[in-house]
Scaffold this active site. Structure first.
Site, PDB file in Angstrom:
ATOM      1  N   CYS A   1     -16.235   1.663   0.219  1.00 34.29           N
ATOM      2  CA  CYS A   1     -15.064   0.850   0.550  1.00 34.29           C
ATOM      3  C   CYS A   1     -14.687   0.954   2.029  1.00 34.29           C
ATOM      4  CB  CYS A   1     -13.882   1.235  -0.336  1.00 34.29           C
ATOM      5  SG  CYS A   1     -13.322   2.942  -0.107  1.00 34.29           S
TER       6      CYS A   1
ATOM      7  N   HIS B   1      -7.216   0.746  -6.636  1.00 34.40           N
ATOM      8  CA  HIS B   1      -7.423  -0.110  -5.452  1.00 34.40           C
ATOM      9  C   HIS B   1      -8.107  -1.394  -5.931  1.00 34.40           C
ATOM     10  CE1 HIS B   1      -7.732  -1.314  -1.424  1.00 34.40           C
ATOM     11  NE2 HIS B   1      -8.593  -0.440  -0.923  1.00 34.40           N
TER      12      HIS B   1
ATOM     13  N   GLN C   1     -10.073  -3.908  -3.637  1.00 37.48           N
ATOM     14  CA  GLN C   1     -11.357  -3.386  -3.171  1.00 37.48           C
ATOM     15  C   GLN C   1     -12.469  -3.694  -4.164  1.00 37.48           C
ATOM     16  OE1 GLN C   1     -11.944  -1.568  -0.158  1.00 37.48           O
ATOM     17  NE2 GLN C   1     -13.990  -2.199  -0.776  1.00 37.48           N
TER      18      GLN C   1
ATOM     19  N   ASP D   1     -17.107   7.506  -1.865  1.00 37.87           N
ATOM     20  CA  ASP D   1     -15.897   7.356  -1.047  1.00 37.87           C
ATOM     21  C   ASP D   1     -15.661   8.705  -0.362  1.00 37.87           C
ATOM     22  OD1 ASP D   1     -13.530   6.398   0.040  1.00 37.87           O
ATOM     23  OD2 ASP D   1     -12.487   6.148  -1.868  1.00 37.87           O
TER      24      ASP D   1
ATOM     25  N   ARG E   1       0.878  -1.188   0.000  1.00 38.34           N
ATOM     26  CA  ARG E   1       0.000   0.000   0.000  1.00 38.34           C
ATOM     27  C   ARG E   1       0.908   1.229   0.000  1.00 38.34           C
ATOM     28  NH1 ARG E   1      -5.404   1.441   3.348  1.00 38.34           N
ATOM     29  NH2 ARG E   1      -6.144   0.055   1.711  1.00 38.34           N
TER      30      ARG E   1
ATOM     31  N   ARG F   1     -13.652  -8.647   1.503  1.00 43.54           N
ATOM     32  CA  ARG F   1     -12.253  -8.401   1.163  1.00 43.54           C
ATOM     33  C   ARG F   1     -11.432  -9.654   1.454  1.00 43.54           C
ATOM     34  NH1 ARG F   1     -10.041  -3.282   1.249  1.00 43.54           N
ATOM     35  NH2 ARG F   1      -8.156  -4.374   0.585  1.00 43.54           N
TER      36      ARG F   1
HETATM   37  N1  NVA Z   1      -9.905   6.612  -1.697  1.00 50.23           N
HETATM   38  C1  NVA Z   1      -9.549   6.237  -0.351  1.00 50.23           C
HETATM   39  C2  NVA Z   1      -9.754   4.786  -0.137  1.00 50.23           C
HETATM   40  C3  NVA Z   1      -9.404   4.287   1.238  1.00 50.23           C
HETATM   41  C4  NVA Z   1      -9.579   2.807   1.382  1.00 50.23           C
HETATM   42  C5  NVA Z   1      -8.099   6.612  -0.108  1.00 50.23           C
HETATM   43  O1  NVA Z   1      -7.271   6.408  -1.000  1.00 50.23           O
HETATM   44  O2  NVA Z   1      -7.790   7.120   0.978  1.00 50.23           O
HETATM   45  N1   CP Z   2     -11.197  -0.131   2.199  1.00 50.94           N
HETATM   46  C1   CP Z   2      -9.941  -0.229   2.653  1.00 50.94           C
HETATM   47  O1   CP Z   2      -8.999  -0.479   1.890  1.00 50.94           O
HETATM   48  O2   CP Z   2      -9.830  -0.032   3.983  1.00 50.94           O
HETATM   49  P1   CP Z   2      -8.488   0.196   4.807  1.00 50.94           P
HETATM   50  O3   CP Z   2      -7.957   1.556   4.411  1.00 50.94           O
HETATM   51  O4   CP Z   2      -8.936   0.171   6.238  1.00 50.94           O
HETATM   52  O5   CP Z   2      -7.515  -0.880   4.482  1.00 50.94           O
END
Ligand code: NVA
Ligand code: CP
Length: 308
Positions: A261, A132, A135, A221, A105, A289
């Site tokens: 998500c 992502h 997801q 989101d 990540r 997930r």
């Molecule tokens: N769009 C959000 C998703 C978090 C799971 C982010 O990138 O922070």
């Molecule tokens: N939806 C998702 O990826 O959640 P986290 O940021 O908690 O991993």
């Protein structure tokens, strides 16, 4: 030994492979519910590198890999030599000699691409600024679980066209459904990022209510994704009318479902009434997930599993 495959974007898999993953996730989930273990990855190790916060991604991968009989290392970039100048290339070379699969990540998609280019082990994108894919894999699995095939349906995205949105668009192209979008002025889709096929799948509306009309799946989101926190106050002002609330849900199909998500900022992009309401699938979506990623881990490490 399976050929080296990565999952950096949704369309790194073919339609047939994604459909296999959905079927396999179903099987793995059913077996777990019936009290049977599925230990297809005994002796394998997953390393996870986090440069951003996570709840679901970390817990779903860690628990899922453990249930498959594997081991997990959870690494924060700050605790690694990566934070002190060791290159991504060298880190990839070293880690992939010791572990069987790496989930990352991070910020730039180019980081996971570089890592993959120097890795002997499969690399999974656990979220970048651009995509992502894990997801959306779980999200579509969840839709299918509750409503059947997604092909031919409409998914409406309300708000920021972010990493999750672009992944939905890839999935729409691969699995043959439509995406409608409404985002505030100043937050357009980056046309340069779209393929002609993706452009053909997308319809953009100024008014969120128009975008939602007739949709089978309503999703949104946070207004500010990780890495963009400096824009928080401005975005709070700009996005205030891009909220999934009961009035917006009324414009969607009568049997529409709501997904997010998570984490959600209740009262911003979604109201309590919707996220806690009867159309919301967010908790199944979060749980799935784990099931979907177990299918993905198996697929990348040992290929398609026909039995157990
Ligand atoms: N769009 C959000 C998703 C978090 C799971 C982010 O990138 O922070
Ligand atoms: N939806 C998702 O990826 O959640 P986290 O940021 O908690 O991993």
């Amino acid at each position: 030994m399976a050929t080296l495959r990565h999952f950096l974007q949704f369309n790194d898999c073919s339609r047939a492979e994604i459909e296999y993953l959905f079927a396999r996730a179903r099987r793995i989930k059913d077996r777990l519910r019936q009290g049977h273990s599925t230990r297809t990855l005994e002796g394998k190790t997953l390393a996870m590198i986090f440069e951003k916060a996570s709840t679901r991604t970390r817990v779903s991968f860690e628990t899922g890999m453990g249930q498959l009989g594997g081991n997990v290392l959870c690494l924060s970039k700050n605790d690694m030599q990566l934070a002190r100048g060791e290159t991504v290339e060298d880190t990839a070379r070293v880690l992939s000699r010791m572990v069987d699969v790496v989930m990352i990540r991070t910020y730039a998609q180019t980081m996971v691409e570089t890592f993959a280019a120097y890795s002997r082990s499969p690399i999974i994108n656990g979220l970048t600024n651009e995509y992502h894919p894990c997801q959306v894999l779980a999200d579509i699995y969840t839709f299918i679980e509750h409503r059947g095939a997604i092909t031919g349906k409409t998914v409406v995205w309300i708000g920021d066209p972010n990493n999750v949105f672009y992944t939905w668009l890839q999935a729409a192209t691969l699995l043959d459904f439509k995406v409608t979008l409404s985002s505030p002025q100043g937050y357009p889709v980056d046309d340069a990022r779209l393929t002609a096929a993706e452009r053909a799948r997308l319809e953009i509306f100024a008014d969120p209510l128009d975008a939602a009309r007739g949709a089978s799946l309503v999703t949104t989101d946070v207004w500010t994704s990780m890495g963009f926190e400096a824009e928080n106050e401005q975005r709070r002002r700009d996005f205030q009318h891009w909220q999934v609330n009961a009035a917006l849900m009324k414009h969607a199909a009568a049997d529409a479902v709501f997904m997010h998500c998570l984490p959600a900022h209740r009262g911003e992009e979604v109201t309590d009434e919707v996220i806690d309401g009867p159309q919301s699938l967010v908790w199944d979506e979060a749980e799935n997930r784990m099931h979907a990623q177990k299918a993905l881990l198996e697929f990348l490490l040992i290929g398609e599993v026909k039995t157990s």
